[in-house]
Design a protein around this motif. Sequence first.
Motif, PDB file in Angstrom:
ATOM      1  N   ASN A 171       0.730  -1.206   0.052  1.00  0.00           N
ATOM      2  CA  ASN A 171      -0.193  -0.109   0.027  1.00  0.00           C
ATOM      3  C   ASN A 171       0.813   1.309  -0.011  1.00  0.00           C
ATOM      4  OD1 ASN A 171      -2.303  -1.406  -0.175  1.00  0.00           O
ATOM      5  ND2 ASN A 171      -2.587  -1.616   2.258  1.00  0.00           N
ATOM      6  N   ARG A 172       2.081   1.304   0.772  1.00  0.00           N
ATOM      7  CA  ARG A 172       2.808   2.232   0.852  1.00  0.00           C
ATOM      8  C   ARG A 172       3.443   2.519  -0.344  1.00  0.00           C
ATOM      9  NH1 ARG A 172       3.888   0.586   6.318  1.00  0.00           N
ATOM     10  NH2 ARG A 172       5.598  -0.532   5.538  1.00  0.00           N
ATOM     11  N   LEU A 173       4.023   1.407  -1.015  1.00  0.00           N
ATOM     12  CA  LEU A 173       4.655   1.474  -2.431  1.00  0.00           C
ATOM     13  C   LEU A 173       3.384   2.107  -3.555  1.00  0.00           C
ATOM     14  CD1 LEU A 173       6.892   0.815  -4.142  1.00  0.00           C
ATOM     15  CD2 LEU A 173       6.198  -1.594  -4.373  1.00  0.00           C
ATOM     16  N   ARG A 174       2.187   1.650  -3.363  1.00  0.00           N
ATOM     17  CA  ARG A 174       1.524   2.052  -4.396  1.00  0.00           C
ATOM     18  C   ARG A 174       1.165   3.571  -4.165  1.00  0.00           C
ATOM     19  NH1 ARG A 174      -1.228  -3.115  -3.764  1.00  0.00           N
ATOM     20  NH2 ARG A 174      -2.449  -2.018  -1.939  1.00  0.00           N
ATOM     21  N   LEU A 175       1.015   4.069  -2.753  1.00  0.00           N
ATOM     22  CA  LEU A 175       0.998   5.311  -2.709  1.00  0.00           C
ATOM     23  C   LEU A 175       2.315   6.297  -3.129  1.00  0.00           C
ATOM     24  CD1 LEU A 175      -0.844   5.553   0.632  1.00  0.00           C
ATOM     25  CD2 LEU A 175      -1.759   5.782  -1.214  1.00  0.00           C
ATOM     26  N   ALA A 176       3.404   5.769  -2.702  1.00  0.00           N
ATOM     27  CA  ALA A 176       4.603   6.571  -3.298  1.00  0.00           C
ATOM     28  C   ALA A 176       4.579   6.487  -4.701  1.00  0.00           C
ATOM     29  CB  ALA A 176       5.634   5.747  -2.576  1.00  0.00           C
ATOM     30  N   HIS A 177       4.224   5.202  -5.460  1.00  0.00           N
ATOM     31  CA  HIS A 177       4.335   5.218  -6.787  1.00  0.00           C
ATOM     32  C   HIS A 177       3.273   6.454  -7.466  1.00  0.00           C
ATOM     33  CE1 HIS A 177       4.913   3.801 -10.872  1.00  0.00           C
ATOM     34  NE2 HIS A 177       3.528   3.688 -11.081  1.00  0.00           N
ATOM     35  N   ALA A 178       2.219   6.227  -6.864  1.00  0.00           N
ATOM     36  CA  ALA A 178       1.241   7.301  -7.342  1.00  0.00           C
ATOM     37  C   ALA A 178       1.744   8.936  -7.242  1.00  0.00           C
ATOM     38  CB  ALA A 178      -0.193   7.167  -6.540  1.00  0.00           C
ATOM     39  N   ASP A 179       2.444   9.007  -6.065  1.00  0.00           N
ATOM     40  CA  ASP A 179       2.712  10.288  -5.628  1.00  0.00           C
ATOM     41  C   ASP A 179       3.990  10.648  -6.657  1.00  0.00           C
ATOM     42  OD1 ASP A 179       3.132  12.616  -3.771  1.00  0.00           O
ATOM     43  OD2 ASP A 179       5.043  11.841  -3.344  1.00  0.00           O
ATOM     44  N   ALA A 180       4.747   9.550  -6.954  1.00  0.00           N
ATOM     45  CA  ALA A 180       5.943   9.971  -7.741  1.00  0.00           C
ATOM     46  C   ALA A 180       5.433  10.324  -9.171  1.00  0.00           C
ATOM     47  CB  ALA A 180       6.749   8.787  -7.895  1.00  0.00           C
ATOM     48  N   GLU A 181       4.516   9.608  -9.570  1.00  0.00           N
ATOM     49  CA  GLU A 181       3.863   9.871 -10.901  1.00  0.00           C
ATOM     50  C   GLU A 181       3.309  11.129 -11.050  1.00  0.00           C
ATOM     51  OE1 GLU A 181       0.903   6.910 -11.956  1.00  0.00           O
ATOM     52  OE2 GLU A 181       2.360   5.470 -12.703  1.00  0.00           O
ATOM     53  N   ILE A 182       2.589  11.731  -9.975  1.00  0.00           N
ATOM     54  CA  ILE A 182       2.079  13.053  -9.862  1.00  0.00           C
ATOM     55  C   ILE A 182       3.327  14.089  -9.872  1.00  0.00           C
ATOM     56  CG2 ILE A 182       0.946  14.824  -8.508  1.00  0.00           C
ATOM     57  CD1 ILE A 182      -0.892  12.256  -7.217  1.00  0.00           C
ATOM     58  N   ARG A 183       4.016  13.616  -9.002  1.00  0.00           N
ATOM     59  CA  ARG A 183       5.294  14.751  -9.024  1.00  0.00           C
ATOM     60  C   ARG A 183       6.336  14.652 -10.423  1.00  0.00           C
ATOM     61  NH1 ARG A 183       7.457  16.165  -3.951  1.00  0.00           N
ATOM     62  NH2 ARG A 183       6.092  15.302  -2.162  1.00  0.00           N
ATOM     63  N   ALA A 184       6.150  13.267 -11.070  1.00  0.00           N
ATOM     64  CA  ALA A 184       7.139  13.461 -12.323  1.00  0.00           C
ATOM     65  C   ALA A 184       6.087  14.229 -13.526  1.00  0.00           C
ATOM     66  CB  ALA A 184       7.179  12.046 -12.863  1.00  0.00           C
ATOM     67  N   THR A 185       4.774  14.082 -13.502  1.00  0.00           N
ATOM     68  CA  THR A 185       4.154  14.601 -14.508  1.00  0.00           C
ATOM     69  C   THR A 185       4.232  16.290 -13.965  1.00  0.00           C
ATOM     70  OG1 THR A 185       2.597  12.741 -14.469  1.00  0.00           O
ATOM     71  CG2 THR A 185       1.808  14.765 -15.362  1.00  0.00           C
ATOM     72  N   PHE A 186       4.032  16.611 -12.858  1.00  0.00           N
ATOM     73  CA  PHE A 186       4.253  17.984 -12.566  1.00  0.00           C
ATOM     74  C   PHE A 186       5.398  18.599 -12.983  1.00  0.00           C
ATOM     75  CE2 PHE A 186       5.424  21.392  -9.786  1.00  0.00           C
ATOM     76  CZ  PHE A 186       4.259  22.414  -9.718  1.00  0.00           C
ATOM     77  N   ALA A 187       6.615  17.836 -12.872  1.00  0.00           N
ATOM     78  CA  ALA A 187       7.805  18.447 -13.044  1.00  0.00           C
ATOM     79  C   ALA A 187       7.793  18.492 -14.767  1.00  0.00           C
ATOM     80  CB  ALA A 187       8.964  17.391 -12.440  1.00  0.00           C
ATOM     81  N   GLU A 188       7.474  17.513 -15.125  1.00  0.00           N
ATOM     82  CA  GLU A 188       7.463  17.404 -16.731  1.00  0.00           C
ATOM     83  C   GLU A 188       6.844  18.740 -17.376  1.00  0.00           C
ATOM     84  OE1 GLU A 188       6.319  14.509 -20.471  1.00  0.00           O
ATOM     85  OE2 GLU A 188       5.495  14.243 -18.482  1.00  0.00           O
TER      86      GLU A 188
END
Length: 368
Positions: free
Chosen positions: A155-172
């Motif tokens: 669950n933590r990994l899924r949340l971290a992955h989702a957060d990372a995707e949001i951050r990556a999209t935002f950064a892009e």
Amino acid sequence: MSDGLGPLPDSDSLWETAACGLLLTTTAGVIVRVNSTFCSWVGFDRDEVLGRRFQELLSMGGRIFHQTHWAPLLQMQGSVAEVKLDLVHKNGHSIPTMLNALRREHPEGLFHELAIFVAEDRNRYERELLAARRLAEERLLQQLEAQQALSLAQNRLRLAHADAEIRATFAEQMVGIVSHDLRNPLTAIKMAAGLLACNEEDEKRTRILGHVTQSADRAHRLIEDLLDFTQARVGRGIVVKPQVIDVHAVVANCVEELAMTFSGRTLSHQHVGSGQCVADGDRLYQAIGNLVANAMTYGDPDGTVAITSTSEAERVTITVHNRGTPIPARLLGNLFEPMIRGVKGGDDMRSVGLGLFIVREIARAHQG
């Protein structure tokens, strides 16, 4: 009629040597008959056992249990089975046993028939069974805890992955917006500098305008590097548009332009093979530019930077070689990672450390 087995042992022999202890007692528990098996277990002679009350051979707990439970039960229902009792050996140690008793009427009167089995093996089996059960319960508990921990980690990994995707999209998106907004003023600066240089005869001002143009070019390259870096980091990779090209011609044109950029420095180009291949010429141009810029920054300023393009049957190789202080061994493993730099270069070639990382990604995009 004979069954062919020959003479059979008599009942007295069977009684005496039975695999269990056999006793006959009065209703008060006085032992009136006992076999040798029982006597050998308790360590008493037959004469020492006969006439004694059976409960006297029991441990204190066994005596209490005899008086409160199995004797009354035998009186009421006429039999008891699988009763656990501890006998006391003549030397004082306990003997765990299982007792079966039957209340039976004989011609001589009412008696209790007892059959006793040593329960040491059974006790050991029960202990082992209990230990195995406890171990199984502990392992089941550990497995449940491990599964719970794994579920929490997932669950933590899924949340971290989702957060990372949001951050990556935002950064892009942010890098794309900023770089797009910066390109327009940089283009305007370059155009204005070019126009002023054409109309300006003052040498000093021309030189200054040349610096402005070079700075704008460098800022443009940094923007392009940041865009490529963002694309690579968010998992999309650097985009290439392969087509049939002459790799030697691409490298030659690149070297010719770089020679103008790095005036006063010596570049050479050698080529081997036909040169025809399928690749993205613009991306190869970019990779060679990054390698040569790196070689110029960290190499011997008086040495030659040699570029070689080799075309074989199914392989194209481009090498850039310079002379100077060797790359420190501690940097070799991570040389093509972002933000990794060697010794400090000149201010005119300062970068954010993405050049070699982009070179690696361009090679990977070409399956290299």
